[in-house]
Write a protein that holds these residues in place. Sequence first.
Motif, PDB file in Angstrom:
ATOM      1  N   ALA A 126      38.603  21.098 -57.302  1.00 22.01           N
ATOM      2  CA  ALA A 126      38.047  21.643 -58.395  1.00 22.01           C
ATOM      3  C   ALA A 126      38.030  19.326 -59.619  1.00 22.01           C
ATOM      4  N   SER A 127      36.649  19.303 -59.921  1.00 17.62           N
ATOM      5  CA  SER A 127      36.815  18.388 -60.318  1.00 17.62           C
ATOM      6  C   SER A 127      36.708  18.442 -60.800  1.00 17.62           C
ATOM      7  N   GLY A 128      37.191  17.964 -62.837  1.00 15.64           N
ATOM      8  CA  GLY A 128      37.126  17.968 -64.234  1.00 15.64           C
ATOM      9  C   GLY A 128      37.358  19.119 -64.218  1.00 15.64           C
ATOM     10  N   PHE A 129      37.734  19.712 -64.164  1.00 16.79           N
ATOM     11  CA  PHE A 129      38.605  21.055 -64.760  1.00 16.79           C
ATOM     12  C   PHE A 129      39.485  21.776 -63.216  1.00 16.79           C
ATOM     13  N   THR A 130      40.345  22.345 -64.155  1.00 22.95           N
ATOM     14  CA  THR A 130      41.020  23.359 -63.121  1.00 22.95           C
ATOM     15  C   THR A 130      40.739  25.086 -62.943  1.00 22.95           C
ATOM     16  N   PHE A 131      41.367  25.498 -62.333  1.00 18.81           N
ATOM     17  CA  PHE A 131      40.734  26.893 -61.730  1.00 18.81           C
ATOM     18  C   PHE A 131      41.990  27.523 -62.452  1.00 18.81           C
ATOM     19  N   SER A 132      42.140  28.459 -63.543  1.00 19.54           N
ATOM     20  CA  SER A 132      42.543  29.470 -64.329  1.00 19.54           C
ATOM     21  C   SER A 132      43.165  30.398 -62.595  1.00 19.54           C
ATOM     22  N   GLU A 133      44.418  31.307 -64.202  1.00 13.45           N
ATOM     23  CA  GLU A 133      45.062  31.942 -63.412  1.00 13.45           C
ATOM     24  C   GLU A 133      44.623  33.483 -62.419  1.00 13.45           C
ATOM     25  N   TRP A 134      43.277  33.811 -62.962  1.00 12.56           N
ATOM     26  CA  TRP A 134      42.248  34.688 -63.343  1.00 12.56           C
ATOM     27  C   TRP A 134      40.887  34.465 -62.105  1.00 12.56           C
ATOM     28  N   SER A 135      40.893  32.347 -61.727  1.00 10.02           N
ATOM     29  CA  SER A 135      39.523  32.443 -61.103  1.00 10.02           C
ATOM     30  C   SER A 135      40.062  32.947 -59.735  1.00 10.02           C
ATOM     31  N   ILE A 136      37.992  33.070 -59.948  1.00 10.12           N
ATOM     32  CA  ILE A 136      38.132  33.762 -58.199  1.00 10.12           C
ATOM     33  C   ILE A 136      37.403  32.462 -56.963  1.00 10.12           C
ATOM     34  N   VAL A 137      37.876  32.576 -56.168  1.00 18.22           N
ATOM     35  CA  VAL A 137      37.436  31.328 -55.526  1.00 18.22           C
ATOM     36  C   VAL A 137      36.848  32.447 -53.850  1.00 18.22           C
ATOM     37  N   THR A 138      36.417  31.744 -53.526  1.00 20.42           N
ATOM     38  CA  THR A 138      35.425  32.537 -52.318  1.00 20.42           C
ATOM     39  C   THR A 138      34.214  31.226 -51.437  1.00 20.42           C
ATOM     40  N   TRP A 139      34.576  31.311 -50.908  1.00 20.50           N
ATOM     41  CA  TRP A 139      34.064  30.631 -49.947  1.00 20.50           C
ATOM     42  C   TRP A 139      33.035  31.187 -48.935  1.00 20.50           C
ATOM     43  N   PHE A 140      32.009  31.008 -49.145  1.00 18.75           N
ATOM     44  CA  PHE A 140      30.463  31.192 -47.793  1.00 18.75           C
ATOM     45  C   PHE A 140      30.470  30.770 -47.195  1.00 18.75           C
ATOM     46  N   ARG A 141      29.286  30.852 -46.393  1.00 21.84           N
ATOM     47  CA  ARG A 141      28.727  30.380 -45.238  1.00 21.84           C
ATOM     48  C   ARG A 141      26.723  30.944 -44.970  1.00 21.84           C
ATOM     49  N   GLN A 142      26.129  29.610 -44.638  1.00 18.29           N
ATOM     50  CA  GLN A 142      25.066  30.044 -44.708  1.00 18.29           C
ATOM     51  C   GLN A 142      25.276  29.408 -43.063  1.00 18.29           C
ATOM     52  N   ALA A 143      24.553  30.250 -42.137  1.00 17.80           N
ATOM     53  CA  ALA A 143      23.853  29.785 -40.916  1.00 17.80           C
ATOM     54  C   ALA A 143      22.462  29.423 -40.643  1.00 17.80           C
ATOM     55  N   PRO A 144      21.638  28.516 -39.868  1.00 21.20           N
ATOM     56  CA  PRO A 144      20.834  28.810 -39.253  1.00 21.20           C
ATOM     57  C   PRO A 144      19.663  30.131 -39.797  1.00 21.20           C
ATOM     58  N   GLY A 145      18.667  30.452 -40.632  1.00 19.03           N
ATOM     59  CA  GLY A 145      17.726  31.686 -40.416  1.00 19.03           C
ATOM     60  C   GLY A 145      18.797  32.644 -40.896  1.00 19.03           C
ATOM     61  N   LYS A 146      19.777  32.514 -41.323  1.00 18.23           N
ATOM     62  CA  LYS A 146      20.435  33.533 -41.897  1.00 18.23           C
ATOM     63  C   LYS A 146      20.874  33.829 -43.483  1.00 18.23           C
ATOM     64  N   GLU A 147      20.932  34.324 -44.379  1.00 20.04           N
ATOM     65  CA  GLU A 147      20.862  34.697 -45.162  1.00 20.04           C
ATOM     66  C   GLU A 147      22.830  34.085 -45.164  1.00 20.04           C
ATOM     67  N   ARG A 148      23.198  33.757 -46.917  1.00 19.40           N
ATOM     68  CA  ARG A 148      24.470  33.022 -47.565  1.00 19.40           C
ATOM     69  C   ARG A 148      25.603  34.617 -47.330  1.00 19.40           C
ATOM     70  N   GLU A 149      26.702  34.202 -46.703  1.00 20.02           N
ATOM     71  CA  GLU A 149      27.453  35.552 -46.691  1.00 20.02           C
ATOM     72  C   GLU A 149      28.569  35.056 -47.258  1.00 20.02           C
ATOM     73  N   GLY A 150      29.422  36.255 -48.479  1.00 23.03           N
ATOM     74  CA  GLY A 150      30.702  35.664 -48.416  1.00 23.03           C
ATOM     75  C   GLY A 150      31.445  35.956 -47.609  1.00 23.03           C
ATOM     76  N   ILE A 151      32.926  34.989 -47.133  1.00 19.64           N
ATOM     77  CA  ILE A 151      33.392  35.545 -46.206  1.00 19.64           C
ATOM     78  C   ILE A 151      35.210  35.364 -46.312  1.00 19.64           C
ATOM     79  N   ALA A 152      35.542  34.799 -47.631  1.00 19.18           N
ATOM     80  CA  ALA A 152      36.428  35.267 -47.925  1.00 19.18           C
ATOM     81  C   ALA A 152      37.275  34.527 -49.414  1.00 19.18           C
TER      82      ALA A 152
END
Length: 124
Positions: free
Chosen positions: A24-50
């Motif tokens: 995070a740049s210019g802000f910080t994560f709050s205690e309750w912030s949910i931070v998620t990694w997504f990925r999108q493969a070619p030709g596929k929809e974006r998916e939340g992974i973790a």
Amino acid sequence: QVQLLESGGGLAQPGGSLRLSCTASGFTFSEWSIVTWFRQAPGKEREGIASVIAGSGVAFYDDSVKGRFTISRGDAQPTVYLQIDNLNSEDTAMYYCAADLLSGSWHNGEYARWGQGTQITVSS
């Protein structure tokens, strides 16, 4: 400037490992912030992974990545990591992080902030 910055992607061999960072740049994560990694493969929809709750470190994973992906918080900086082990060709994708879930569930909800993404290409 308020933004999320991903890094750590690149070209990797099958069976290898990579660690992605979401800072995070210019802000910080709050205690309750949910931070998620997504990925999108070619030709596929974006998916939340973790996802992680920034304060507690409680993590959630999509079934497709359990056992190989580990999400964690940084100790001193507003950074969330994604460790990816035993890479395979199906991991080739653009990886994005998102922070501050506004509505919906972690794996497909609406987030307040998104990064620009970092590319992982798995190839021998």
